[in-house]
Write an enzyme that holds these catalytic residues in place. Structure first.
Site, PDB file in Angstrom:
ATOM      1  N   GLY A  69      -1.923  -8.577   8.894  1.00 11.54           N
ATOM      2  CA  GLY A  69      -3.369  -8.638   9.026  1.00 11.54           C
ATOM      3  C   GLY A  69      -3.960  -9.969   8.627  1.00 11.54           C
ATOM      4  O   GLY A  69      -4.907 -10.459   9.254  1.00 11.54           O
ATOM      5  N   GLN A 177      -8.506  -1.929   7.506  1.00 17.07           N
ATOM      6  CA  GLN A 177      -8.653  -0.670   6.783  1.00 17.07           C
ATOM      7  C   GLN A 177      -9.056   0.496   7.680  1.00 17.07           C
ATOM      8  O   GLN A 177      -8.944   1.650   7.272  1.00 17.07           O
ATOM      9  CB  GLN A 177      -9.688  -0.827   5.657  1.00 17.07           C
ATOM     10  CG  GLN A 177      -9.206  -1.613   4.462  1.00 17.07           C
ATOM     11  CD  GLN A 177      -8.086  -0.920   3.694  1.00 17.07           C
ATOM     12  OE1 GLN A 177      -7.859   0.277   3.826  1.00 17.07           O
ATOM     13  NE2 GLN A 177      -7.363  -1.681   2.889  1.00 17.07           N
ATOM     14  N   THR A 235       9.868 -16.662  16.269  1.00  9.97           N
ATOM     15  CA  THR A 235      10.469 -15.603  17.065  1.00  9.97           C
ATOM     16  C   THR A 235       9.732 -14.291  16.839  1.00  9.97           C
ATOM     17  O   THR A 235       9.468 -13.895  15.697  1.00  9.97           O
ATOM     18  CB  THR A 235      11.957 -15.429  16.681  1.00  9.97           C
ATOM     19  OG1 THR A 235      12.628 -16.673  16.886  1.00  9.97           O
ATOM     20  CG2 THR A 235      12.615 -14.350  17.525  1.00  9.97           C
ATOM     21  N   CYS A 324      -4.467  -8.081  -2.884  1.00  5.27           N
ATOM     22  CA  CYS A 324      -4.502  -9.538  -2.773  1.00  5.27           C
ATOM     23  C   CYS A 324      -5.374 -10.166  -3.854  1.00  5.27           C
ATOM     24  O   CYS A 324      -5.358 -11.379  -4.047  1.00  5.27           O
ATOM     25  CB  CYS A 324      -5.018  -9.950  -1.396  1.00  5.27           C
ATOM     26  SG  CYS A 324      -3.920  -9.460  -0.059  1.00  5.27           S
TER      27      CYS A 324
END
Length: 379
Positions: A69, A177, A235, A324
């Site tokens: 995200g 969320q 990748t 975070c």
């Protein structure tokens, strides 16, 4: 340990895990390679892209898979800035955005962009009137999260997007969320970009997706990038994306029943606190403007970190805000954006529910919180 931190991350769904293993062993080729193994991976990747376009109700040409995200937020915003519709250097964002957006805004400020951070009202919502008042002739971009990760308030993104369209302003929304918990498709077709993260709906960590309106002529953030049509380097994680897609399908199939069940869990926990209700603050709002799975709370006179440690000691995992943000001495950004500062801001803690949460667990957590209040003198 009874887990009440689903807003931070979810366990990997077992069916999604099986898909991951199958894709890792059968579709291991690089999706950019021209041989048969590469083509098989590329076909699986495009099938996943098509499924996300169906779930979001948008053109699959605008779906880009990312490493999560945060990356989807960063690259989505930068893509819009490269494709802005008019001249200007003003951006509007929320005062309680995820750190991936907030830190990017601070970086852009250092590069000469003018950023307006909108406050939240007492319910954790951005007032539409305040939003409209903040718009200027030089406003080129808006980035506001759909659902607040700390108190669960849902923002009026569709109304904001309609206003932005009338002013030639591009809009991005962080749906990390909300995707998989409430319908996101109604707003997906209204915004210019949005972001989601796999581990918030029982997919694997390190997977995410961004939608950017394919009608916009955005430029790659890193020149020469070939993966995901230039959206990101590296990748492509085809097995992870396949597992995330399976998790997304399951989350959508369970959405209605899970919403009803989680609402009951929320009510049960709050009811179990009835005897000490005067000592507890509950943040957020109600009804369609509230994510039922997120319950932002405070016990008057007690720091949230103390409550977290007591819960942990008694076998319950809760949090004091977004993962975070954990470890910082400053209070949760949502509290500051709501005008709550000092000691009251540090009283905040968050409880979030998920598929494994049982009603008995929610009631027992409530009783344990009540016991904390009764045992500790509250000033």
């Amino acid at each position: 340990m009874k887990y009440f931190d689903y807003a931070a991350t979810c366990p990997l769904d077992r069916e999604a895990a099986d898909i991951y293993i199958q894709a890792s062993t059968k579709y291991f080729g690089n999706s950019q390679s021209l041989h048969e193994a590469g083509s098989a991976s590329a076909n699986l990747l495009e099938s996943c892209r098509q499924e996300f376009s169906r779930l979001l109700g948008v053109d699959q040409a605008g779906i880009y898979f990312t490493g999560g995200g945060s990356e989807a937020n960063y690259l989505g915003i930068m893509a819009l800035l490269s494709a802005k519709r008019k001249q200007g250097n003003h951006i509007i964002t929320g005062g309680a955005e995820h750190s991936s957006v907030y830190n990017l805004m601070k970086k852009l400020e250092g590069e000469g962009w003018d950023i307006t951070y909108l406050p939240l009202n007492a319910n954790g919502k951005i007032e539409l009137a305040n939003f409209i008042e903040a718009v200027r002739p030089e406003t080129v971009l808006v980035s506001i999260q759909h659902g607040n990760p700390e108190v669960g308030t849902i923002q009026p993104i569709i109304k904001m997007a309609d206003y932005c369209r009338s002013k030639d302003i591009l809009i991005h929304t962080d749906c990390v969320q909300t995707f998989g918990k409430i319908p996101v498709a109604p707003l997906a077709s209204c915004v210019d970009a949005l972001s989601i993260s796999g581990h918030k709906f029982y997919g694997p960590k390190g997977t995410g997706a961004a939608y950017v309106n394919p009608k916009l002529a955005w430029k790659p953030y890193i020149d020469g990038t070939v993966h995901e049509k230039g959206f990101r380097p590296g990748t492509v994680n085809v097995p992870g994306i396949a597992a995330m897609t399976a998790a997304a399908q399951k989350a959508h199939s369970l959405m209605d029943t899970e919403t009803k069940r989680v609402n009951k869990l929320r009510e049960a926990l709050i009811d179990s606190l009835s005897e000490v209700r005067e000592s507890i603050g509950i943040f957020g709002t109600e009804g369609d403007e509230q994510l039922p799975g997120i319950l932002g709370m405070a016990i008057k006179g007690l720091e949230g970190q103390y409550v977290l440690l007591e819960c942990n000691r008694n076998g319950f995992a809760i949090s004091t805000g977004t993962a975070c943000h954990t470890g910082m001495l400053s209070p949760a950004k949502t509290m500051s954006a709501m005008g709550i500062n000092g000691k009251p801001a540090k009283e905040f803690f968050r409880i979030s529910f998920g598929r494994e949460t049982q009603q008995e667990d929610a009631v027992n957590l409530g009783k344990m919180l009540a016991a904390i209040i009764k045992q500790v003198p509250v000033v």
